[in-house]
Motif scaffolding. Structure first.
Motif, PDB file in Angstrom:
ATOM      1  N   SER A  29       0.938  -1.393  -0.053  1.00 21.51           N
ATOM      2  CA  SER A  29      -0.016   0.177   0.116  1.00 21.51           C
ATOM      3  C   SER A  29       0.939   1.191   0.074  1.00 21.51           C
ATOM      4  CB  SER A  29      -0.802   0.026   1.121  1.00 21.51           C
ATOM      5  OG  SER A  29      -1.688  -1.112   1.446  1.00 21.51           O
ATOM      6  N   VAL A  30       1.910   1.359   0.885  1.00 20.73           N
ATOM      7  CA  VAL A  30       2.811   2.324   0.853  1.00 20.73           C
ATOM      8  C   VAL A  30       3.524   2.618  -0.349  1.00 20.73           C
ATOM      9  CG1 VAL A  30       5.001   3.235   1.990  1.00 20.73           C
ATOM     10  CG2 VAL A  30       3.234   2.192   3.465  1.00 20.73           C
ATOM     11  N   LEU A  31       4.164   1.499  -1.012  1.00 19.57           N
ATOM     12  CA  LEU A  31       4.685   1.803  -2.345  1.00 19.57           C
ATOM     13  C   LEU A  31       3.566   2.189  -3.390  1.00 19.57           C
ATOM     14  CD1 LEU A  31       6.813  -1.442  -2.562  1.00 19.57           C
ATOM     15  CD2 LEU A  31       7.622   0.989  -2.147  1.00 19.57           C
ATOM     16  N   GLN A  32       2.368   1.853  -3.358  1.00 22.75           N
ATOM     17  CA  GLN A  32       1.546   2.187  -4.256  1.00 22.75           C
ATOM     18  C   GLN A  32       1.251   3.723  -4.143  1.00 22.75           C
ATOM     19  OE1 GLN A  32      -2.221   0.272  -4.393  1.00 22.75           O
ATOM     20  NE2 GLN A  32      -3.082   1.417  -5.843  1.00 22.75           N
ATOM     21  N   ARG A  33       1.045   4.258  -2.773  1.00 19.50           N
ATOM     22  CA  ARG A  33       0.728   5.672  -2.493  1.00 19.50           C
ATOM     23  C   ARG A  33       2.033   6.365  -2.924  1.00 19.50           C
ATOM     24  NH1 ARG A  33      -1.513   3.620   2.210  1.00 19.50           N
ATOM     25  NH2 ARG A  33       0.287   4.569   3.495  1.00 19.50           N
ATOM     26  N   LEU A  34       3.118   5.940  -2.786  1.00 22.88           N
ATOM     27  CA  LEU A  34       4.235   6.794  -3.117  1.00 22.88           C
ATOM     28  C   LEU A  34       4.523   6.929  -4.548  1.00 22.88           C
ATOM     29  CD1 LEU A  34       6.863   5.643  -0.414  1.00 22.88           C
ATOM     30  CD2 LEU A  34       5.797   7.954  -0.746  1.00 22.88           C
ATOM     31  N   HIS A  35       4.144   5.750  -5.199  1.00 22.57           N
ATOM     32  CA  HIS A  35       4.073   5.757  -6.881  1.00 22.57           C
ATOM     33  C   HIS A  35       3.194   6.905  -7.510  1.00 22.57           C
ATOM     34  CE1 HIS A  35       3.568   3.845 -10.976  1.00 22.57           C
ATOM     35  NE2 HIS A  35       4.984   4.378 -10.683  1.00 22.57           N
ATOM     36  N   GLU A  36       2.044   6.876  -6.898  1.00 19.68           N
ATOM     37  CA  GLU A  36       0.821   7.792  -7.094  1.00 19.68           C
ATOM     38  C   GLU A  36       1.363   9.264  -7.067  1.00 19.68           C
ATOM     39  OE1 GLU A  36      -2.985   5.098  -6.057  1.00 19.68           O
ATOM     40  OE2 GLU A  36      -2.837   6.799  -4.994  1.00 19.68           O
ATOM     41  N   PHE A  37       1.992   9.593  -5.881  1.00 19.09           N
ATOM     42  CA  PHE A  37       2.426  10.732  -5.322  1.00 19.09           C
ATOM     43  C   PHE A  37       3.454  11.049  -6.558  1.00 19.09           C
ATOM     44  CE2 PHE A  37       5.645  13.473  -3.187  1.00 19.09           C
ATOM     45  CZ  PHE A  37       4.346  14.580  -2.779  1.00 19.09           C
ATOM     46  N   GLU A  38       4.461  10.376  -6.677  1.00 15.99           N
ATOM     47  CA  GLU A  38       5.592  10.626  -7.569  1.00 15.99           C
ATOM     48  C   GLU A  38       4.911  10.914  -8.909  1.00 15.99           C
ATOM     49  OE1 GLU A  38       8.729   7.938  -8.431  1.00 15.99           O
ATOM     50  OE2 GLU A  38       9.856   8.193  -6.354  1.00 15.99           O
ATOM     51  N   HIS A  39       3.794  10.114  -9.456  1.00 19.90           N
ATOM     52  CA  HIS A  39       3.383  10.354 -10.776  1.00 19.90           C
ATOM     53  C   HIS A  39       2.624  11.801 -10.513  1.00 19.90           C
ATOM     54  CE1 HIS A  39       1.250   9.579 -14.594  1.00 19.90           C
ATOM     55  NE2 HIS A  39       0.323   9.602 -13.903  1.00 19.90           N
ATOM     56  N   VAL A  78       3.382  14.517  -8.602  1.00 17.65           N
ATOM     57  CA  VAL A  78       4.226  15.590  -8.709  1.00 17.65           C
ATOM     58  C   VAL A  78       5.111  15.874  -9.947  1.00 17.65           C
ATOM     59  CG1 VAL A  78       4.492  15.855  -6.297  1.00 17.65           C
ATOM     60  CG2 VAL A  78       5.994  14.395  -7.408  1.00 17.65           C
ATOM     61  N   SER A  79       5.331  14.721 -10.616  1.00 18.89           N
ATOM     62  CA  SER A  79       6.005  14.806 -11.997  1.00 18.89           C
ATOM     63  C   SER A  79       5.260  14.987 -13.225  1.00 18.89           C
ATOM     64  CB  SER A  79       7.087  13.782 -12.031  1.00 18.89           C
ATOM     65  OG  SER A  79       6.267  12.602 -11.932  1.00 18.89           O
ATOM     66  N   GLU A  80       3.735  15.095 -13.108  1.00 18.91           N
ATOM     67  CA  GLU A  80       3.184  15.208 -14.187  1.00 18.91           C
ATOM     68  C   GLU A  80       3.603  16.488 -14.784  1.00 18.91           C
ATOM     69  OE1 GLU A  80      -1.638  14.140 -14.694  1.00 18.91           O
ATOM     70  OE2 GLU A  80      -1.000  14.978 -12.849  1.00 18.91           O
ATOM     71  N   PRO A  81       3.587  16.276 -16.164  1.00 14.38           N
ATOM     72  CA  PRO A  81       4.145  17.569 -16.821  1.00 14.38           C
ATOM     73  C   PRO A  81       2.856  18.680 -16.808  1.00 14.38           C
ATOM     74  CG  PRO A  81       3.902  15.874 -18.413  1.00 14.38           C
ATOM     75  CD  PRO A  81       3.732  15.349 -16.979  1.00 14.38           C
ATOM     76  N   GLN A  82       3.290  19.729 -16.531  1.00 21.39           N
ATOM     77  CA  GLN A  82       2.098  20.961 -16.267  1.00 21.39           C
ATOM     78  C   GLN A  82       1.812  21.418 -17.898  1.00 21.39           C
ATOM     79  OE1 GLN A  82       3.521  24.000 -13.690  1.00 21.39           O
ATOM     80  NE2 GLN A  82       1.321  24.946 -13.617  1.00 21.39           N
ATOM     81  N   PRO A  83       0.674  21.453 -18.027  1.00 22.25           N
ATOM     82  CA  PRO A  83       0.535  22.031 -19.395  1.00 22.25           C
ATOM     83  C   PRO A  83       0.899  23.479 -19.345  1.00 22.25           C
ATOM     84  CG  PRO A  83      -1.678  21.401 -18.262  1.00 22.25           C
ATOM     85  CD  PRO A  83      -0.593  20.821 -17.410  1.00 22.25           C
ATOM     86  N   HIS A  84       1.471  23.904 -20.410  1.00 20.94           N
ATOM     87  CA  HIS A  84       1.830  25.341 -20.433  1.00 20.94           C
ATOM     88  C   HIS A  84       1.084  26.184 -21.376  1.00 20.94           C
ATOM     89  CE1 HIS A  84       4.653  25.472 -17.110  1.00 20.94           C
ATOM     90  NE2 HIS A  84       5.201  24.158 -17.686  1.00 20.94           N
ATOM     91  N   ASP A  85      -0.213  25.978 -21.566  1.00 24.63           N
ATOM     92  CA  ASP A  85      -1.279  26.578 -22.646  1.00 24.63           C
ATOM     93  C   ASP A  85      -0.996  27.997 -22.562  1.00 24.63           C
ATOM     94  OD1 ASP A  85      -1.347  23.902 -23.718  1.00 24.63           O
ATOM     95  OD2 ASP A  85      -3.566  23.683 -22.601  1.00 24.63           O
ATOM     96  N   ILE A  86      -1.064  28.555 -21.156  1.00 21.59           N
ATOM     97  CA  ILE A  86      -0.900  29.952 -21.025  1.00 21.59           C
ATOM     98  C   ILE A  86       0.806  30.146 -20.976  1.00 21.59           C
ATOM     99  CG2 ILE A  86      -1.206  31.983 -19.796  1.00 21.59           C
ATOM    100  CD1 ILE A  86      -3.931  30.779 -18.882  1.00 21.59           C
ATOM    101  N   VAL A  87       1.331  30.564 -21.779  1.00 25.56           N
ATOM    102  CA  VAL A  87       2.847  30.920 -21.986  1.00 25.56           C
ATOM    103  C   VAL A  87       3.240  32.136 -21.274  1.00 25.56           C
ATOM    104  CG1 VAL A  87       4.834  30.915 -23.727  1.00 25.56           C
ATOM    105  CG2 VAL A  87       2.662  29.878 -24.243  1.00 25.56           C
ATOM    106  N   ARG A  88       4.126  31.871 -20.283  1.00 26.35           N
ATOM    107  CA  ARG A  88       4.735  33.091 -19.589  1.00 26.35           C
ATOM    108  C   ARG A  88       6.223  33.262 -19.988  1.00 26.35           C
ATOM    109  NH1 ARG A  88       4.927  33.891 -13.712  1.00 26.35           N
ATOM    110  NH2 ARG A  88       6.378  32.015 -13.792  1.00 26.35           N
ATOM    111  N   ILE A  89       6.285  34.387 -20.816  1.00 26.21           N
ATOM    112  CA  ILE A  89       7.568  34.782 -21.437  1.00 26.21           C
ATOM    113  C   ILE A  89       8.282  35.932 -20.348  1.00 26.21           C
ATOM    114  CG2 ILE A  89       9.046  36.064 -23.338  1.00 26.21           C
ATOM    115  CD1 ILE A  89       6.380  35.066 -25.089  1.00 26.21           C
ATOM    116  N   ASP A  90       9.655  35.322 -20.102  1.00 25.78           N
ATOM    117  CA  ASP A  90      10.453  36.104 -19.040  1.00 25.78           C
ATOM    118  C   ASP A  90      11.252  37.154 -19.927  1.00 25.78           C
ATOM    119  OD1 ASP A  90      11.579  37.307 -16.961  1.00 25.78           O
ATOM    120  OD2 ASP A  90      12.796  35.265 -16.475  1.00 25.78           O
TER     121      ASP A  90
END
Ligand SMILES: Nc1ncnc2c1ncn2[C@@H]1O[C@H](COP(=O)(O)OP(=O)(O)OP(=O)(O)O)[C@@H](O)[C@H]1O
Length: 591
Positions: free
Chosen positions: A360-370, A372-384
């Motif tokens: 159970s612990v491994l499953q929850r950690l795997h879900e958490f890892e997934h 936090v590392s899910e790529p964030q869609p950058h449809d609103i583009v911020r240009i520095d």
């Protein structure tokens, strides 16, 4: 009136909408174990730090082998000693005793050193993992997305604080115990095989010749018991998975009460809170009943097998007894070997619960890892950009359900300009600032400004625990002259706090919301950003203090571009432009 305790609270511009998770939604799902869950175990052993832990692991395994080897030796010693004792050869017994004591000391030393190494390794692994998880959680605003992103993961605090610790402790203990169980099984199987010898018998006119029947009998009896335990106890894994969730949900609800204690107290919401907490408690009680049922079923078979072990051994030794071919020493050695083989075979069933927890612990950690590392869609583009001012092009901001909220076709805000953003409640003023800060992922378009020199002041100021000086510098660690802090505090009518600059306190619960907002303005005055975004950052102030705060900002930061969401009419003359958000059309009007 003091504000809600900010010690440990979030920096979100308003109380997190999803901080109360009313249901145990995912606890109703059966656990979905997959091989990829186990991948959570490996990064440490592939990291740059791997050599020391690998050496420690090698040492622990080596000690484990030595320990088992000594246990085999104890068996042989037993046979010699008891045979000598029952033959009244006291001299032999006395000669054997010092060797026994020496090996005992060696064996205990091995055990203690192995335990020490395991604990050190476990802590090193946990610290490494926690550092990695914290970095991931705090990078790319993952902590914000997890809280505001529609509940893609719950209770990240439990993942980082508890699950990582459980993972390291359990996997090390189970892994090492497993190695020891296999080594013991192999070593004592050989012993049993040798003692078991052969068994010849005739049944229904056929002659049978059975080698190592003692070993075969032990394995067969243990496997039958294991099979029964597996059948009766397998739902325990699922029940345990749910238990972790329902426990965490109750804890999260209690944290929620603590964070919002003042609001609840004003509403006299004790009964409502008790009802809400009882709901979580009922979930715990309900699941706990399943855990108890499955546990007693599995325990019953295990315990029955344990208590009947000596009878099973007696039955297995019956042929030798009938043939008068068993000495007491041999019985003593057989008994020890039988127990060891049984215990190591039983390891798999006695660790059933731990295995369930680990999975159970491994499953929850795997879900958490997934999550936090899910790529964030950058449809609103911020240009520095280093260019002064702010440029917004073809910006459409949507709600999470993709319905459009706000459209800005083209907008240029020049350097040093001061814009007031207005509009009815719910038109998307805060959401526009979230998009500017890169916290809103729904929509498309481009926003360009000098991101590195911009500062956002939300309505609810975050005041981390620590000295007031640190609170004023947050999130930087810049140090200014004492006189500078004093002047800024004085300007904002916070002179009373000048002597308390170095007081270590939970300022979030000491300062009133208006004082907290002035501390946030002080931060802006101290760090002098090129662009300042304010989301109703002075709404808790009285008119005089609010005017004073704006006057101070204008005087100290004449070249700073200010975009300020505000409702109060009295603030209009501090701004040169107005952007009004239209609830009906979703467009903006500029004046
Ligand atoms: N996390 C979210 N999930 C779903 N809807 C959201 C979320 N955040 C904001 N919204 C919706 O977006 C709309 C705009 O919200 P926003 O907070 O920007 O309004 P606002 O103009 O700042 O309001 P106010 O003046 O009351 O602060 C609202 O209808 C709100 O319900």
């Amino acid at each position: 009136m003091n504000g809600p305790a900010a010690c440990g609270s979030s920096i979100s511009p308003r109380p997190p909408a999803t901080s109360w998770r009313p249901s145990v939604r995912r606890t109703d799902l059966p656990p979905r174990h997959s091989l990829s869950d186990w991948s959570v175990l490996f990064p440490y052993w592939r990291s740059g730090e791997k050599w020391i832990p690998l050496a420690m692991l090698g040492g622990i395994v080596g000690l484990s082998f030595a320990y088992v080897r000594m246990a085999v030796w104890f068996g042989m010693w037993n046979q010699q000693f008891f045979d000598a004792m029952f033959a009244y050869r006291i001299g032999t017994c006395l000669r054997l005793l010092p060797i026994y004591i020496a090996v005992c000391i060696l064996s205990s030393g091995c055990y203690v050193f192995q335990t020490y190494l395991t604990q050190v390794l476990s802590m090193r692994w946990r610290l490494w993992n926690t550092r990695v998880y914290l970095r991931r959680y705090l990078s790319d605003t993952a902590y914000y997305r997890l809280e505001h992103g529609g509940g893609r993961d719950d209770n990240p605090d439990q993942r980082i604080a508890d699950d990582l610790s459980q993972m390291t402790v359990l996997s090390l203990r189970m892994g090492l115990d497993g190695i020891q169980a296999v080594t013991t099984l192999l070593s004592f199987s050989i012993v049993l095989w040798n003692i078991g010898g052969t068994f010849d018998f005739t049944w229904m006119g056929h002659h049978f010749h059975l080698s190592g029947y003692l070993l075969l009998g032990t394995v067969a009896a243990t496997l039958v018991a294991s099979f029964l335990m597996e059948k009766l106890g397998s739902p325990l894994i699922e029940a345990d998975y749910r238990q972790q969730h329902v426990d965490a949900d109750l804890r999260a609800a209690l944290v929620d009460v603590r964070r919002n204690s003042e609001q609840i107290a004003f509403y006299r919401g004790e009964q409502a809170e008790e009802l809400r907490l009882s709901h979580y408690l009922a979930n715990i009680a309900h699941n706990w009943r399943s855990v108890v049922t499955y546990t007693w079923r599995a325990s019953f078979v295990g315990d029955l097998f344990n208590s009947t072990a000596s009878i099973i051994l007696w039955v297995l030794l019956l042929p030798k007894l009938l043939a008068h071919a068993l000495t007491f020493g041999e019985y003593s050695r057989t008994n020890a070997a039988f127990m060891q083989v049984r215990r190591s075979l039983q390891w798999f069933m006695s660790n059933y619960t731990d295995l369930a927890i680990l999975r159970s612990v491994l499953q929850r950690l795997h879900e958490f890892e997934h999550a936090v590392s899910e790529p964030q869609p950058h449809d609103i583009v911020r240009i520095d950009t280093a260019a002064p001012g702010i440029d917004i092009t073809n910006l459409t901001i949507n709600r999470p359900d993709t319905t459009p909220l706000l459209t800005i076709v083209d907008l240029h805000i020049g350097q040093g300009e001061r814009w007031m953003v207005r509009g009815a409640s719910g038109t998307g003023k805060s959401t526009l600032l979230r998009a500017m800060a890169g916290l809103w992922e729904y929509g498309h378009g481009t926003i360009a400004f000098d991101i590195g020199h911009a500062m956002f002041l939300p309505q609810r100021s975050y005041l981390p625990p620590g000295t007031l000086r640190r609170v004023l510098d947050y999130p930087f660690s810049t140090r200014h002259e004492d006189a500078y802090y004093a002047a800024v505090l004085q300007t904002l009518n916070l002179g009373a706090y000048i002597p308390r600059l170095d007081e270590d306190a939970c300022w979030g619960s000491i300062l009133s919301p208006g004082e907290a907002q002035r501390v946030a303005i002080a931060r802006a005055l101290l760090s002098r950003p090129a662009i300042l975004f304010m989301d109703e950052a002075t709404c808790a102030l009285d008119a005089e203090n609010e005017r004073n705060a704006y006057a101070a900002l204008l005087a100290a930061l004449p070249r700073t571009t200010i975009v300020s969401v505000a409702h109060h009419e009295g603030l209009r003359h501090f701004h040169q432009h107005e952007m009004t958000l239209n609830a009906r059309t979703g467009n903006i009007t500029i004046s």
